[in-house]
Design an enzyme around this catalytic site. Structure first.
Site, PDB file in Angstrom:
ATOM      1  N   ARG A  75       0.815  -1.227   0.000  1.00 32.48           N
ATOM      2  CA  ARG A  75       0.000   0.000   0.000  1.00 32.48           C
ATOM      3  C   ARG A  75       0.841   1.266   0.000  1.00 32.48           C
ATOM      4  O   ARG A  75       0.380   2.328  -0.425  1.00 32.48           O
ATOM      5  CB  ARG A  75      -1.005  -0.037   1.150  1.00 32.48           C
ATOM      6  N   GLU A 112       3.019  -7.099  13.063  1.00 32.87           N
ATOM      7  CA  GLU A 112       2.018  -7.470  14.074  1.00 32.87           C
ATOM      8  C   GLU A 112       1.548  -8.904  13.891  1.00 32.87           C
ATOM      9  O   GLU A 112       1.273  -9.596  14.863  1.00 32.87           O
ATOM     10  CB  GLU A 112       0.814  -6.506  14.017  1.00 32.87           C
TER      11      GLU A 112
HETATM   12  O1  LIG Z   1       4.112  -1.842  11.855  1.00 35.51           O
HETATM   13  P1  LIG Z   1       4.024  -3.275  11.441  1.00 35.51           P
HETATM   14  O2  LIG Z   1       3.628  -4.202  12.560  1.00 35.51           O
HETATM   15  O3  LIG Z   1       5.264  -3.706  10.769  1.00 35.51           O
HETATM   16  O4  LIG Z   1       2.841  -3.379  10.388  1.00 35.51           O
HETATM   17  C1  LIG Z   1       2.632  -2.444   9.365  1.00 35.51           C
HETATM   18  C2  LIG Z   1       2.638  -3.091   8.016  1.00 35.51           C
HETATM   19  O5  LIG Z   1       1.609  -4.082   7.898  1.00 35.51           O
HETATM   20  C3  LIG Z   1       0.864  -3.862   6.702  1.00 35.51           C
HETATM   21  O6  LIG Z   1       1.448  -4.482   5.605  1.00 35.51           O
HETATM   22  P2  LIG Z   1       1.408  -6.028   5.233  1.00 35.51           P
HETATM   23  O7  LIG Z   1       2.688  -6.665   5.625  1.00 35.51           O
HETATM   24  O8  LIG Z   1       0.144  -6.633   5.743  1.00 35.51           O
HETATM   25  O9  LIG Z   1       1.515  -6.018   3.659  1.00 35.51           O
HETATM   26  P3  LIG Z   1       0.698  -5.595   2.408  1.00 35.51           P
HETATM   27  O10 LIG Z   1       0.752  -4.070   2.348  1.00 35.51           O
HETATM   28  O11 LIG Z   1       1.496  -6.203   1.319  1.00 35.51           O
HETATM   29  O12 LIG Z   1      -0.682  -6.125   2.513  1.00 35.51           O
HETATM   30  C4  LIG Z   1       0.944  -2.369   6.519  1.00 35.51           C
HETATM   31  O13 LIG Z   1       0.675  -2.010   5.171  1.00 35.51           O
HETATM   32  C5  LIG Z   1       2.360  -2.067   6.924  1.00 35.51           C
HETATM   33  O14 LIG Z   1       3.279  -2.250   5.862  1.00 35.51           O
HETATM   34  N1  LIG Z   2      -3.801  -3.564  12.701  1.00 26.46           N
HETATM   35  C1  LIG Z   2      -3.289  -3.347  11.485  1.00 26.46           C
HETATM   36  N2  LIG Z   2      -4.003  -2.731  10.525  1.00 26.46           N
HETATM   37  C2  LIG Z   2      -3.472  -2.517   9.293  1.00 26.46           C
HETATM   38  N3  LIG Z   2      -2.238  -2.898   8.948  1.00 26.46           N
HETATM   39  C3  LIG Z   2      -1.498  -3.498   9.884  1.00 26.46           C
HETATM   40  N4  LIG Z   2      -0.248  -3.974   9.847  1.00 26.46           N
HETATM   41  C4  LIG Z   2       0.030  -4.509  11.030  1.00 26.46           C
HETATM   42  N5  LIG Z   2      -0.995  -4.405  11.871  1.00 26.46           N
HETATM   43  C5  LIG Z   2      -1.973  -3.756  11.169  1.00 26.46           C
END
Ligand SMILES: O=P(O)(O)OC[C@H]1O[C@H](OP(=O)(O)OP(=O)(O)O)[C@H](O)[C@@H]1O
Ligand SMILES: Nc1ncnc2[nH]cnc12
Length: 188
Positions: A75, A112
């Protein structure tokens, strides 16, 4: 939702508009992608013209002085391109592992709900001396954004700041960013 302190009238105005859009349009999803996680889905914010514009403008004010914007897979890509256009600089995709041809720099991390690896090309572009601003949509534990910043710094970039649209404060990510100035447009 609380907004961060605004350091200029321009940023204050952008933050107010972005805060309104994020508060109104974010879709909160319980138990996704795993039990116990309350997932913040910003898809409706980005799909709203004024909402998308407000977050791009808010992030661009925070990234003033950058000569390259890095967007984190996936994203962060939607944001990085818009902010780079606004700042008149280039954009770099920080990819999840396995998407780029070698050679690459890699950094593994926990988030997370799991673990992953980010990658950027080695020397294409050459990042030495580049002033890079790193962007993602959400800050939760901070693992993803910190890994992206460290990866870019290790490749020789000067990471001038990192930013997200939405910070989930209770997960404590902010405490990990003593080396990189962190801006979040909205904190919940
Ligand atoms: O602060 P954190 O605990 O590291 O989490 C934040 C990350 O989690 C989500 O991405 P995700 O890995 O789900 O990937 P995506 O954007 O490819 O769906 C979000 O877009 C951040 O990149
Ligand atoms: N709670 C949450 N919502 C959206 N993106 C995340 N990436 C990690 N935790 C998340």
């Amino acid at each position: 939702m609380d907004a961060p302190e605004a350091t200029s009238p321009e940023l204050a105005s952008a933050l107010e508009r972005a805060g309104d859009a994020v508060t109104r349009l974010t879709r909160w999803c319980d138990d996704f992608p795993t039990a116990g996680v309350r997932f913040a889905d910003l898809t409706p914010v980005f799909a709203d013209g004024p909402g998308y514009r407000s977050v791009i403008e808010g992030l661009a004010v925070a990234g003033a002085g950058a000569d390259l914007v890095a967007g984190v897979d996936a994203r962060g890509f939607l944001l990085g391109g818009g902010v780079a256009m606004e700042l008149g600089c280039g954009v770099l995709a920080v990819r999840k592992a396995g998407k780029l041809p070698p050679p690459v720099h890699s950094e593994s991390y926990s988030l997370e709900y799991g673990a992953a690896t980010l990658e950027i090309p080695c020397d294409a572009p050459d990042l030495k001396g580049r002033r890079v601003f790193v962007i993602d949509d959400v800050l939760a534990t901070g693992g993803t954004l910190l890994a992206a910043a460290e990866l870019l710094a290790r490749a020789g970039a000067e990471v001038i700041g990192v930013a997200v649209v939405l910070e989930i404060e209770e997960l404590g990510g902010r405490g990990r960013f003593d080396r990189y100035p962190l801006t979040s447009l909205v904190r919940v």
